[in-house]
Write an enzyme that holds these catalytic residues in place. Structure first.
Site, PDB file in Angstrom:
ATOM      1  N   HIS A 147     -10.938  -6.683 -49.676  1.00  0.00           N
ATOM      2  CA  HIS A 147     -12.187  -5.923 -49.595  1.00  0.00           C
ATOM      3  C   HIS A 147     -13.109  -6.393 -50.715  1.00  0.00           C
ATOM      4  CE1 HIS A 147     -10.441  -3.745 -52.933  1.00  0.00           C
ATOM      5  NE2 HIS A 147      -9.395  -3.411 -52.193  1.00  0.00           N
ATOM      6  N   GLY A 199     -13.751  -5.226 -53.535  1.00  0.00           N
ATOM      7  CA  GLY A 199     -13.147  -5.163 -54.868  1.00  0.00           C
ATOM      8  C   GLY A 199     -12.480  -6.495 -55.194  1.00  0.00           C
ATOM      9  N   HIS A 200     -11.681  -7.009 -54.249  1.00  0.00           N
ATOM     10  CA  HIS A 200     -11.043  -8.318 -54.456  1.00  0.00           C
ATOM     11  C   HIS A 200     -12.104  -9.410 -54.622  1.00  0.00           C
ATOM     12  CE1 HIS A 200      -7.783  -6.219 -51.994  1.00  0.00           C
ATOM     13  NE2 HIS A 200      -7.140  -6.566 -53.090  1.00  0.00           N
ATOM     14  N   GLN A 207       7.780  -4.241 -55.921  1.00  0.00           N
ATOM     15  CA  GLN A 207       6.994  -3.205 -56.596  1.00  0.00           C
ATOM     16  C   GLN A 207       6.861  -1.949 -55.750  1.00  0.00           C
ATOM     17  OE1 GLN A 207       3.522  -5.918 -56.770  1.00  0.00           O
ATOM     18  NE2 GLN A 207       2.295  -4.133 -56.274  1.00  0.00           N
ATOM     19  N   GLY A 241      -8.181  -6.096 -61.833  1.00  0.00           N
ATOM     20  CA  GLY A 241      -9.141  -5.008 -61.704  1.00  0.00           C
ATOM     21  C   GLY A 241      -8.777  -3.791 -62.547  1.00  0.00           C
ATOM     22  N   GLN A 242      -9.813  -3.123 -63.068  1.00  0.00           N
ATOM     23  CA  GLN A 242      -9.592  -1.870 -63.801  1.00  0.00           C
ATOM     24  C   GLN A 242      -9.183  -0.735 -62.867  1.00  0.00           C
ATOM     25  OE1 GLN A 242     -13.114  -1.091 -66.138  1.00  0.00           O
ATOM     26  NE2 GLN A 242     -12.945  -3.046 -67.202  1.00  0.00           N
ATOM     27  N   GLN A 266      -1.715  -1.156 -64.778  1.00  0.00           N
ATOM     28  CA  GLN A 266      -1.247  -2.503 -64.446  1.00  0.00           C
ATOM     29  C   GLN A 266      -1.974  -3.547 -65.300  1.00  0.00           C
ATOM     30  OE1 GLN A 266      -0.767  -3.815 -60.208  1.00  0.00           O
ATOM     31  NE2 GLN A 266      -2.629  -4.960 -60.590  1.00  0.00           N
ATOM     32  N   MET A 321     -12.735   1.313 -53.885  1.00  0.00           N
ATOM     33  CA  MET A 321     -12.211   0.489 -52.788  1.00  0.00           C
ATOM     34  C   MET A 321     -10.728   0.223 -52.998  1.00  0.00           C
ATOM     35  SD  MET A 321     -15.261  -2.191 -52.290  1.00  0.00           S
ATOM     36  CE  MET A 321     -16.885  -1.590 -51.854  1.00  0.00           C
ATOM     37  N   SER A 376      -7.108  -1.300 -50.521  1.00  0.00           N
ATOM     38  CA  SER A 376      -6.542  -1.675 -49.212  1.00  0.00           C
ATOM     39  C   SER A 376      -5.933  -0.435 -48.552  1.00  0.00           C
ATOM     40  CB  SER A 376      -5.464  -2.733 -49.390  1.00  0.00           C
ATOM     41  OG  SER A 376      -5.978  -3.818 -50.124  1.00  0.00           O
TER      42      SER A 376
HETATM   43  P1  AMP Z   1      -4.039  -5.458 -54.740  1.00  0.00           P
HETATM   44  O1  AMP Z   1      -4.316  -6.383 -53.594  1.00  0.00           O
HETATM   45  O2  AMP Z   1      -4.267  -4.022 -54.420  1.00  0.00           O
HETATM   46  O3  AMP Z   1      -2.725  -5.754 -55.420  1.00  0.00           O
HETATM   47  O4  AMP Z   1      -5.146  -5.760 -55.837  1.00  0.00           O
HETATM   48  C1  AMP Z   1      -5.358  -7.068 -56.328  1.00  0.00           C
HETATM   49  C2  AMP Z   1      -6.311  -7.004 -57.503  1.00  0.00           C
HETATM   50  O5  AMP Z   1      -7.545  -6.431 -57.066  1.00  0.00           O
HETATM   51  C3  AMP Z   1      -5.823  -6.115 -58.645  1.00  0.00           C
HETATM   52  O6  AMP Z   1      -6.136  -6.751 -59.881  1.00  0.00           O
HETATM   53  C4  AMP Z   1      -6.591  -4.840 -58.456  1.00  0.00           C
HETATM   54  O7  AMP Z   1      -6.789  -4.108 -59.648  1.00  0.00           O
HETATM   55  C5  AMP Z   1      -7.915  -5.380 -57.943  1.00  0.00           C
HETATM   56  N1  AMP Z   1      -8.665  -4.350 -57.222  1.00  0.00           N
HETATM   57  C6  AMP Z   1      -8.228  -3.584 -56.193  1.00  0.00           C
HETATM   58  N2  AMP Z   1      -9.180  -2.693 -55.833  1.00  0.00           N
HETATM   59  C7  AMP Z   1     -10.233  -2.905 -56.656  1.00  0.00           C
HETATM   60  C8  AMP Z   1     -11.519  -2.303 -56.804  1.00  0.00           C
HETATM   61  N3  AMP Z   1     -11.920  -1.291 -56.029  1.00  0.00           N
HETATM   62  N4  AMP Z   1     -12.346  -2.770 -57.766  1.00  0.00           N
HETATM   63  C9  AMP Z   1     -11.943  -3.797 -58.581  1.00  0.00           C
HETATM   64  N5  AMP Z   1     -10.748  -4.409 -58.491  1.00  0.00           N
HETATM   65  C10 AMP Z   1      -9.899  -3.972 -57.557  1.00  0.00           C
END
Ligand code: AMP
Length: 281
Positions: free
Chosen positions: A34, A36-37, A61, A147-148, A153, A184, A186
């Site tokens: 999305h 965010g990624h 995890q 991401g914050q 994490q 945002m 997944s």
């Molecule tokens: P994930 O695919 O959920 O493991 O997330 C992969 C990376 O995307 C991680 O570093 C998350 O913190 C970051 N991430 C997920 N959602 C967001 C968001 N809404 N805003 C910024 N970074 C995000």
């Protein structure tokens, strides 16, 4: 965009980029991408020459009763998105490529893995540390973006890099939100239309709490009262459970009544568990 499923193919591509003096940027993900990624990828592009994205839903995890089986997977859509976004390399290995049958090593990062998420998802952070350490050794990036949104994490990754001497700069990216304020994720794909609207209240309540903490005299009593109100607001607006809502130090994640700090929460809406946070400064 080059797509690799094996460590050896990825490593030789990265080796030739490095011989040509290229700086490698890395964004690890579990896919179902999305905005965010994409914001992380944007930051990686600004800070490196070659951007590597990984997509790997890391079973280590997830706890036994968690959503590993139903975690959203949409590799073809993700590939199109990454191609259009100018990503150089996608690494999307399968389980066997990453974990050998006799693999037994675990990573214990200490106190960061004893608080917040770790009290409710004991497998989570050590599982993340293992995959992140392995991916760092496979990709050997110069920088990596996290991401914050997953603040604990992010802190844990910084600690891992510091404690194990990875020569990688960790860059943190702000939380990307929908117009409603919903962070945002997944996992938002699990929410119904109505739940999505309700979930937007998290941002509203966190923002209210932030204002209250900042305008109050910030006494311990006032902060406790604000957090209590926040909990009541959450429970009165359709959320069925709160795992935690805590104000903690931004670096060591220990409870605090002083600002700057970070307010983090994990709440349940129907069958969906949502996390969010807000820096209070
Ligand atoms: P994930 O695919 O959920 O493991 O997330 C992969 C990376 O995307 C991680 O570093 C998350 O913190 C970051 N991430 C997920 N959602 C967001 C968001 N809404 N805003 C910024 N970074 C995000």
């Amino acid at each position: 965009m080059q797509i690799f499923n094996t460590k050896s193919a990825l490593k030789s591509a990265i080796k030739s980029h490095k011989i040509n003096g290229k700086k490698i940027g890395f964004v690890p993900t579990m896919g179902a991408l999305h905005d965010g990624h994409l914001s992380l990828i944007e930051i990686a592009k600004e800070n490196s020459d070659i951007v590597v994205v990984s997509i790997f839903v890391n079973p280590k995890q997830f706890g036994e009763n968690e959503d590993l089986d139903k975690y959203p997977r949409q590799l073809e859509t993700d590939i199109e998105l990454l191609k259009n976004y100018g990503v150089d390399i996608l690494f999307s290995p399968n389980f066997e490529e990453i974990y050998s049958k006799d693999s037994q090593t675990t990573i214990n990062i200490g106190s960061i893995d004893k608080t917040l998420e770790s009290k409710f998802r004991p497998e989570f952070l050590s599982g993340v540390m293992l995959i992140v350490a392995k991916l760092f050794n496979i990709v050997t990036p110069d920088i990596a973006v996290f991401g914050q949104k997953d603040y604990q994490q992010l802190c844990a990754v910084k600690k891992l890099v510091h404690d194990l001497d990875f020569a990688i700069d960790i860059i943190s990216a702000p939380i990307m939100r929908e117009e409603s304020g919903l962070a945002m994720s997944s996992r938002n794909a699990y929410l119904s239309g109505d739940e999505r609207k309700m979930a937007a209240n998290i941002y509203k309540f966190l923002s209210q709490a932030k204002t209250e903490i900042l305008v109050s005299n910030k006494t311990k009593q006032e902060i406790i009262h604000t957090i209590k109100t926040l909990k009541n607001n959450i429970l009165n607006s359709g959320f069925n459970k709160i795992d935690y809502i805590e104000l903690v130090d931004k670096d060591n994640l220990q409870p605090t009544f002083q600002t700057p700090a970070i307010l983090l929460l994990a709440v349940h809406l129907g069958n969906v568990r949502l996390i969010d946070n807000m820096i209070i400064e």
